[in-house]
Design an enzyme around this catalytic site. Structure first.
Site, short mmCIF file in Angstrom:
data_model
loop_
_atom_site.label_atom_id
_atom_site.label_comp_id
_atom_site.label_asym_id
_atom_site.label_seq_id
_atom_site.Cartn_x
_atom_site.Cartn_y
_atom_site.Cartn_z
N ASP A 114 0.77 -1.21 0.13
CA ASP A 114 -0.04 -0.16 0.13
C ASP A 114 0.80 1.34 -0.01
O ASP A 114 1.90 1.35 0.48
CB ASP A 114 -0.94 -0.08 1.26
CG ASP A 114 -2.09 0.90 1.04
OD1 ASP A 114 -3.21 0.57 1.03
OD2 ASP A 114 -1.84 2.21 1.18
N HIS B 64 -10.26 -5.08 -3.27
CA HIS B 64 -9.18 -5.30 -2.72
C HIS B 64 -9.16 -5.65 -1.44
O HIS B 64 -10.09 -5.08 -0.56
CB HIS B 64 -8.09 -3.99 -2.93
CG HIS B 64 -8.74 -2.73 -2.44
ND1 HIS B 64 -9.85 -2.08 -3.14
CD2 HIS B 64 -8.53 -2.11 -1.17
CE1 HIS B 64 -10.03 -0.95 -2.44
NE2 HIS B 64 -9.30 -0.93 -1.27
P1 5GP Z 1 -9.59 1.72 0.26
O1 5GP Z 1 -9.79 2.88 1.07
O2 5GP Z 1 -10.42 1.84 -0.71
O3 5GP Z 1 -10.02 0.48 1.18
O4 5GP Z 1 -8.12 1.36 0.25
C1 5GP Z 1 -7.39 1.99 -0.93
C2 5GP Z 1 -6.15 1.71 -0.58
O5 5GP Z 1 -5.37 1.89 -1.76
C3 5GP Z 1 -5.57 2.95 0.26
O6 5GP Z 1 -4.98 2.31 1.52
C4 5GP Z 1 -4.40 3.65 -0.14
O7 5GP Z 1 -3.49 3.98 0.23
C5 5GP Z 1 -3.94 2.69 -1.36
N1 5GP Z 1 -3.60 3.11 -2.76
C6 5GP Z 1 -4.37 4.05 -3.46
N2 5GP Z 1 -3.94 4.29 -4.70
C7 5GP Z 1 -2.74 3.46 -4.64
C8 5GP Z 1 -1.66 3.58 -5.78
O8 5GP Z 1 -1.53 3.99 -6.73
N3 5GP Z 1 -0.70 2.53 -5.39
C9 5GP Z 1 -0.74 1.73 -4.39
N4 5GP Z 1 0.39 0.98 -4.00
N5 5GP Z 1 -1.50 1.77 -3.33
C10 5GP Z 1 -2.70 2.89 -3.38
#
Ligand code: 5GP
Ligand code: ZN
Length: 114
Positions: free
Chosen positions: A30, A100
């Site tokens: 992440d 995810h």
């Molecule tokens: P959500 O909030 O949708 O459950 O989690 C999305 C996750 O994706 C977040 O923890 C954020 O830090 C991660 N994330 C968002 N964009 C990117 C990216 O471009 N690369 C990586 N490695 N992680 C990302």
């Protein structure tokens, strides 16, 4: 999905620190880690969230957890413990609309989450 950032990571169009890959899933660190170990496991095909899983795509969840188990052993946090979580929709805190699973490890995680 043309503008989906996780589809682009799955296709290696944009870089990520990949930890595991097979024909169905990809695991990568992440960008904004919330624990000493924090990576995401995604299906390579675009699925919006848990809500969008169906009989055709449910098997990818098995592949996700297989990757989690492999990495927990490989990265040496299986015995200490860890958390696997998927956020769904607005109240769930989902910010990327591609299914995810967060895997968090390396510290004592509090419960309940915020
Ligand atoms: P959500 O909030 O949708 O459950 O989690 C999305 C996750 O994706 C977040 O923890 C954020 O830090 C991660 N994330 C968002 N964009 C990117 C990216 O471009 N690369 C990586 N490695 N992680 C990302
Ligand atoms: Zn996608």
């Amino acid at each position: 999905m043309g503008d989906c950032i996780f589809c682009k990571i799955a296709n290696h169009e944009i870089p990520a620190e990949v930890l595991y890959e097979d024909d169905q899933v990809l695991a990568f660190r992440d960008l904004n880690p919330q624990a000493p170990v924090h990576f995401l496991v995604i299906p390579k095909i675009h699925i919006e969230s848990v809500n969008a899983l169906d009989d055709e795509t449910f098997p990818v969840v098995q592949a996700v957890f297989k990757a989690v188990q492999i990495l927990a052993k490989e990265l040496n946090f299986a015995d200490a413990g860890y958390r696997v979580v998927t956020n769904c929709g607005v109240d769930g805190g989902q910010t990327v609309g591609h299914l995810h699973y967060h895997v968090l490890a390396g510290r004592n995680l509090t419960w309940p989450p915020g």
